[in-house]
Design a protein around this motif. Structure first.
Motif, mmCIF file in Angstrom:
data_model
loop_
_atom_site.group_PDB
_atom_site.id
_atom_site.type_symbol
_atom_site.label_atom_id
_atom_site.label_comp_id
_atom_site.label_asym_id
_atom_site.label_seq_id
_atom_site.Cartn_x
_atom_site.Cartn_y
_atom_site.Cartn_z
ATOM 1 N N THR A 278 0.921 -1.362 0.125
ATOM 2 C CA THR A 278 -0.002 0.153 0.135
ATOM 3 C C THR A 278 0.868 1.130 -0.258
ATOM 4 O O THR A 278 2.533 1.192 -0.078
ATOM 5 N N SER A 279 0.269 2.246 -0.845
ATOM 6 C CA SER A 279 0.782 3.205 -0.501
ATOM 7 C C SER A 279 1.252 3.794 0.729
ATOM 8 O O SER A 279 2.232 4.301 0.748
ATOM 9 N N GLY A 280 0.673 3.756 1.762
ATOM 10 C CA GLY A 280 1.405 4.572 3.379
ATOM 11 C C GLY A 280 2.486 3.314 3.528
ATOM 12 O O GLY A 280 2.759 3.940 5.035
ATOM 13 N N ASP A 281 2.476 2.005 3.596
ATOM 14 C CA ASP A 281 3.389 1.484 4.080
ATOM 15 C C ASP A 281 4.875 1.846 3.675
ATOM 16 O O ASP A 281 5.186 2.245 3.873
ATOM 17 N N SER A 282 4.601 2.238 2.154
ATOM 18 C CA SER A 282 5.836 2.555 1.669
ATOM 19 C C SER A 282 5.942 4.241 1.806
ATOM 20 O O SER A 282 7.077 4.231 2.401
ATOM 21 N N GLU A 283 5.004 5.087 2.387
ATOM 22 C CA GLU A 283 5.778 6.419 2.685
ATOM 23 C C GLU A 283 6.233 5.860 3.927
ATOM 24 O O GLU A 283 6.777 6.263 4.700
ATOM 25 N N LYS A 284 5.422 5.274 5.006
ATOM 26 C CA LYS A 284 6.168 5.182 6.159
ATOM 27 C C LYS A 284 7.177 4.979 5.870
ATOM 28 O O LYS A 284 8.032 4.848 7.079
ATOM 29 N N ARG A 285 8.168 3.759 5.447
ATOM 30 C CA ARG A 285 9.170 3.131 5.015
ATOM 31 C C ARG A 285 10.508 4.460 4.939
ATOM 32 O O ARG A 285 10.873 4.497 5.360
ATOM 33 N N GLN A 286 9.484 4.448 3.753
ATOM 34 C CA GLN A 286 10.320 5.929 3.547
ATOM 35 C C GLN A 286 10.543 6.736 4.463
ATOM 36 O O GLN A 286 11.533 7.550 4.717
ATOM 37 N N LEU A 287 9.335 7.736 5.265
ATOM 38 C CA LEU A 287 9.992 8.436 6.054
ATOM 39 C C LEU A 287 10.442 8.342 7.657
ATOM 40 O O LEU A 287 10.954 9.069 8.039
ATOM 41 N N GLN A 288 10.381 6.496 7.625
ATOM 42 C CA GLN A 288 11.913 5.891 9.110
ATOM 43 C C GLN A 288 12.570 5.896 8.127
ATOM 44 O O GLN A 288 13.915 6.653 9.408
ATOM 45 N N ARG A 289 13.558 5.565 7.086
ATOM 46 C CA ARG A 289 14.479 5.903 6.888
ATOM 47 C C ARG A 289 14.782 7.306 6.420
ATOM 48 O O ARG A 289 16.190 7.486 6.938
ATOM 49 N N ILE A 290 13.964 8.493 6.440
ATOM 50 C CA ILE A 290 14.654 9.636 6.842
ATOM 51 C C ILE A 290 14.578 10.117 7.620
ATOM 52 O O ILE A 290 16.112 11.125 8.167
ATOM 53 N N ILE A 291 14.239 9.335 9.374
ATOM 54 C CA ILE A 291 14.762 9.790 10.408
ATOM 55 C C ILE A 291 15.593 9.157 10.607
ATOM 56 O O ILE A 291 16.299 9.834 11.531
ATOM 57 N N VAL A 292 16.046 7.852 9.918
ATOM 58 C CA VAL A 292 17.195 7.410 10.300
ATOM 59 C C VAL A 292 18.511 7.737 9.714
ATOM 60 O O VAL A 292 19.556 8.234 10.817
ATOM 61 N N ASP A 293 18.428 8.450 8.264
ATOM 62 C CA ASP A 293 19.610 8.759 7.880
ATOM 63 C C ASP A 293 19.835 9.967 8.483
ATOM 64 O O ASP A 293 20.942 11.122 9.014
ATOM 65 N N SER A 294 18.759 11.008 9.168
ATOM 66 C CA SER A 294 18.939 12.395 9.296
ATOM 67 C C SER A 294 19.310 12.271 11.513
ATOM 68 O O SER A 294 20.122 13.344 11.623
ATOM 69 N N SER A 295 19.279 11.396 11.434
ATOM 70 C CA SER A 295 19.703 10.527 13.276
ATOM 71 C C SER A 295 20.930 11.122 13.211
ATOM 72 O O SER A 295 22.008 10.976 13.894
ATOM 73 N N ALA A 296 21.149 9.987 12.053
ATOM 74 C CA ALA A 296 22.850 9.070 11.579
ATOM 75 C C ALA A 296 23.514 10.607 11.582
ATOM 76 O O ALA A 296 25.046 10.773 11.936
ATOM 77 N N ARG A 297 23.189 11.940 10.325
ATOM 78 C CA ARG A 297 23.602 12.667 10.121
ATOM 79 C C ARG A 297 24.123 13.757 11.557
ATOM 80 O O ARG A 297 25.142 14.053 11.967
ATOM 81 N N ARG A 298 23.312 13.977 12.322
ATOM 82 C CA ARG A 298 23.234 14.520 13.753
ATOM 83 C C ARG A 298 23.946 13.573 14.389
ATOM 84 O O ARG A 298 24.918 14.396 14.983
#
Length: 184
Positions: A57-77
């Motif tokens: 579902t589009s919602g699952d895909s968006e959730k995974r993408q948001l989780q990846r963004i959170i992990v990437d930004s947290s890792a950069r921080r």
């Protein structure tokens, strides 16, 4: 995001200008390494995930993408904070070194103080070029204190005190895995 930006600006301000004789001193090596690492974190592209072949579902895909963004930004921080703390140690080393050398103490006393610091730095096993007589005591201690757990706990505490939502923050192991598989 603001903290990441602030940290990156502070690291960019640390631009030592050692003499040619001092260029390869450990503290200056640490500062140059920190600047290069900070620039690498800034220019590293976001690792785009290829579209999924499965029908989700589009919602699952968006959730995974948001989780990846959170992990990437947290890792950069996380990476930036670690680089910043090492750079601060390098700046303090530089200031202390200049203070020792300009103190007017006899050269023998200066050499002893700088040699003690050198021995301490190498005891930690820093992978830096050999030192002649050029560091100060606290560089070793400060660099050794820059641990992944300390940085993670500091972030968690400050974010918690600021009232930030922490439920979606990735655990330390996830951040370290992300950094290992997505080097800057």
């Amino acid at each position: 995001m603001t903290e990441f930006q602030s940290i990156q600006h502070r690291i960019a301000e640390y631009s030592p200008d050692p003499s040619p004789d001092e260029y390869f001193e450990e503290g200056y090596e640490v500062l140059r390494q920190c600047r290069a690492e900070a620039q690498a974190v800034l220019i590293a592209p976001y690792p785009v995930e290829p579209p999924e072949a499965t029908s989700s579902t589009s919602g699952d895909s968006e959730k995974r993408q948001l989780q990846r963004i959170i992990v990437d930004s947290s890792a950069r921080r996380f990476q930036s904070k670690k680089i910043y703390l090492r750079a601060v140690a390098g700046v303090r080393w530089s200031n202390a070194r200049n203070s020792i050398l300009q103190s007017g103490k006899p050269l023998q006393q200066q050499a002893v103080l700088l040699q003690q610091a050198s021995a301490n730095l190498h005891a930690v096993g820093m992978n830096l070029p050999s030192l002649q007589i050029v560091t100060d005591n606290f560089l070793l201690k400060e660099l050794a204190a820059v641990t992944d757990t300390r940085i993670y706990n500091d972030f968690w505490q400050t974010d918690s005190e600021a009232g930030y939502w922490l439920q979606d923050d990735p655990p330390l192991a996830t951040l370290l895995d992300w950094i290992r598989f997505h080097p800057a």
